[in-house]
Design an enzyme around this catalytic site. Sequence first.
Site, PDB file in Angstrom:
ATOM      1  N   GLY B 233       0.827  -1.207   0.000  1.00  0.00           N
ATOM      2  CA  GLY B 233       0.000   0.000   0.000  1.00  0.00           C
ATOM      3  C   GLY B 233       0.858   1.252   0.000  1.00  0.00           C
ATOM      4  O   GLY B 233       0.597   2.181  -0.728  1.00  0.00           O
ATOM      5  N   ILE B 460      -0.032  -6.008   5.259  1.00  0.00           N
ATOM      6  CA  ILE B 460       0.068  -5.474   3.890  1.00  0.00           C
ATOM      7  C   ILE B 460       1.335  -5.969   3.208  1.00  0.00           C
ATOM      8  O   ILE B 460       1.812  -5.379   2.243  1.00  0.00           O
ATOM      9  CB  ILE B 460       0.017  -3.933   3.886  1.00  0.00           C
ATOM     10  N   GLY B 461       1.847  -7.087   3.718  1.00  0.00           N
ATOM     11  CA  GLY B 461       3.063  -7.646   3.144  1.00  0.00           C
ATOM     12  C   GLY B 461       4.236  -7.499   4.088  1.00  0.00           C
ATOM     13  O   GLY B 461       5.348  -7.952   3.795  1.00  0.00           O
ATOM     14  N   LEU B 586      11.725  -6.921  16.223  1.00  0.00           N
ATOM     15  CA  LEU B 586      10.874  -8.025  16.678  1.00  0.00           C
ATOM     16  C   LEU B 586      10.981  -9.274  15.808  1.00  0.00           C
ATOM     17  O   LEU B 586      10.620 -10.360  16.242  1.00  0.00           O
ATOM     18  CB  LEU B 586       9.413  -7.555  16.732  1.00  0.00           C
ATOM     19  N   GLU B 661       9.011   2.659   7.428  1.00  0.00           N
ATOM     20  CA  GLU B 661       9.221   3.832   6.587  1.00  0.00           C
ATOM     21  C   GLU B 661      10.636   4.389   6.627  1.00  0.00           C
ATOM     22  O   GLU B 661      11.096   5.008   5.674  1.00  0.00           O
ATOM     23  CB  GLU B 661       8.191   4.905   6.965  1.00  0.00           C
TER      24      GLU B 661
END
Lengths: 328, 695
Positions: B233, B460-461, B586, B661
């Site tokens: 996205g 979202i992948g 994580l 991001e």
Amino acid sequence: MKPLLYVRAGSVAEAAAAHAGRPEARYLGGGTNLVDLMKLGVERPEVLIDITRLPLDQVEELPDGALRIGATVRNSDLAGHPLVRERYPVLSQALLSGASGQLRNVATTAGNLLQRTRCAYFQDVGKPCNKRVPGSGCGALDGVNRDHAVLGHSEHCVATHPSDLAVALAALDAVVEMAGPGGGRTVELTEFHRLPQDSPDQDTVINPGELITGVLLPPLPGGTVSRYRKARDRASFAFALASVAAAVQMRGGVVRHIGVAFGGLAHRPWRARRTEAALLGSAPTPEAVARAVDAELAAAVPLRDNAYKVSLARDLACEVLGSLTAPT
Amino acid sequence: MGATPSAPGAPVERREGRAKVTGAAKYATEYAPPGRVYAWPVPATVARGTVVSLDTSAALALPGVLAVLTPDSAPRLADADDPTLAVLQDSRVPHHGWPVALAVAETLETARAAAGAVRVRYASEPHDVTLTVDHPGAYHPEEVNGGHPGERRQGDPEGAFADAAVRVDVSYAVPPLHNHPMEPHGATALWRDGALTVFDSSQGGDTVRATLAKLFALPEERVSVVCEHVGGGFGSKGTPRPHVVLAALAARHTGRPVQLALPRRELTELVGHRAPTLHRVRLGARPDGILTSLIHEVTTHTSRVKEFVEQAAVPARVMYASGSSRTSHRAVALDVPTPSWMRAPGETPGMYALESAVDELACALGMDPIELRVANEPPAEPDSGRPFSSRHLVECLREGAARFGWAGRDPRPGVRRSGSWLIGTGVAAATYPVLVSPSRATVTAHPDGLYVVRINATDIGTGARTVLTQIAATALGVRVDSVRTEIGVTGLPRAPLAGGSAGTASWGWAVDEACRSLVRQLAERTGPLPPGGLTASTDTEGTADAESPYARHAFGAHFAEAAVDTVTGEVRVRRLLGVYAAGRILNARTARSQFIGGMVMGLGMALTEGGSVDPASGAFIGSDLAGYHVPAHADVPAIEAHWIDEEDSHLNPMGSKGIGEIGIVGTAAAIGNAVHHATGVRFRELPLTPDRVHL
């Protein structure tokens, strides 16, 4: 929804017969461009005549040393052919610099020559384009034209021909062989693609129903060296901003044979006859090479966004010709 | 209970990996409810005006066409505070590509043909789609994206700049950029008994549900949204986009389930883009490199439909101590498609400009660009004065320098040759804020030893499904294969969208709390579990969103080696290396993918990506993947992503910061700085294609 007839031709005669009398028929090779254009609504054929089964998929050596490349020889196969790699490196390099591995595996020799411009205005049915709809205007003339022509364009069309293969063939004096309703004929590759003038809807001199059957590659004088070099926006899978193909034979430091063509600059592969004439029979210095290249590019008329193409093509040609003519 | 807890950070493979590579994972337009039909939009071909007439007769005459929705025939929508979704409600055309009709047919091909057969007449009006820095329509927005104030000022930046011993006053331009996720925006919508179900390609199902409920005036319980698998996205699916509204309108109008997948070329004008930004950066410094003035001014465009202002001057409020500063935005409302979020909105273009200017300052000072950054490390967040919860930018720079081989770098530009290539190296810093939203979650312990986590998160992948399973297993003290995580459908506990690098932090917080609560309940129990298991629920409203006294940001350092062809001006990046300080990592495997994915996107921004607006039509030109160049494999060099172990107790129970991001943020500046180091020429307009770089 528009119905579409699909015909698989078993022979050139069958293909021609299927095409006869149907102006909206299209020959289907690899389909890498035609099918895209159908999806975009730019091409709306009524009949697709699949010619990939025709016996035109061989590269053969003729008694005089020429190579005949069948129309349906795949780009990958042609690029990797031992005789092509040995004798015409420029051709192999041009092919391998185009598209992607997947596309080259299906794209054909004839289809490559007949591919349409990638001009964004041509590809968008919502935009004016004299090539797609004669008389509708040219959106690129005053539009986004960074990728467009600097040579040979007209107020009706500033598109470029996107092929790499054709540029190499232009430098190699290749000849296009065609079959048609009136029989076979040949056209020099440099005369096969047209300049747009006032009828940019005609990319080439091929007539309706005519079919390219092959490309004839004459033998090069012994000791000829050749190269293709292309500048593009990314490392692969991008059309040429500018490219140059050159084949040169040197004897005793003097140019005895030369063929030079530019890609990405015009509506057709641009054979650089002025450059060739300036260098033939001379022992070129780098300055002489630059002058010879400038002699060709002096005719360039850049558009708003593409003046860079002139200096880019100049530097490409100087580098390639410099390397091919350098004393060994 | 399983004996071995799974270590946090373990490189656990994606739980749905097999389903994805075998094609079993279903995306939004792969659902086929009985009676499904297809919709295809008719985009406006003018940039401003009104539709005078729509002739649908030829389209309706095609066999298999069910309907052509127009503003006259489409169902009415209520207001949902997002005018980009008010499609087919009136005849106004606010920009090129705005849907003016929608064809619905039994097959996809027929729908497309019908859309092409609709004849539209427009009354067009003069339009303006060209952003200039001196545009007379430019205004100062009160607020920019993210809720930040449009302007911030400290001290006397103009005066300090005028007095500075060393000054840099430079302008940069970043073109419009397109998100282009691999899966185009698509939806399947069906109505049954007055209830709406949509399978949507979205970053957040609960957001889609709330918006569709408003638009169609339904209680939320009557709207179901399924987003089980989403093919990327990058912000463009953050909120509902017009495709899902169109599908729902068409399904209501025809009474049939309707599937709509936007053609790639229409994405650019319907789902948002990164607005172009024009930057002027002024840096004033003492001879020792200490900044005395920092001024970052951004001019950008927004649409006339909805205001969205890319907050590109905001990262300068976080980065460096400067004594005096001004960061400001100006926007111009043009007749263009509405811009929206694209991976690290604000930070990506803003840090490109700021970090390029810092490099220019380093050159002007004759100072190493890493040392210049270190010298200007702020003791607290410059704009707010709040202490940082953690800030390890210097450690990232040092670690990156060691790994990259920065030591002994010859600072002189334009002197390293390799054949016909000029070689250079560059560095840039990166930052991205820690964002977090409240979420709900439940976890159930079943008698057979299985734990089921339920939360309407969206993968979202990124690997969210996998990471949440790890978080649960860690909190429960069990192995990951004892945990099943159910996500991606409304009705599960309400969760925020996958955006702002906040998904894992927000969802994980709730999952962790629910699991710890379950562990406590299990510890107190004596008898066997009931047949339906034992469930613990949590809602982090009021805790996750509590105001923090700390400035919380992730930081990173990007290093690049670039080669520039002296004949063609072609730029090829040879190495990219990023080091990140983003709290606890994580899942090493999926985190690495996120970082590297961001870096590749930054590589595209630096070298190849750039949208062009056609002044005559107001359209984005070359907007498919043949015309808009994302990096091909051959463009992507050796990439390394590393991270430092960062302990930060002021974040969330996992101690993590977002990582989706920051990988893009400093990449373009690092590459641009490397190109300068290679060539000695400073190119200040992206992308760095041969038309600009040809020497």
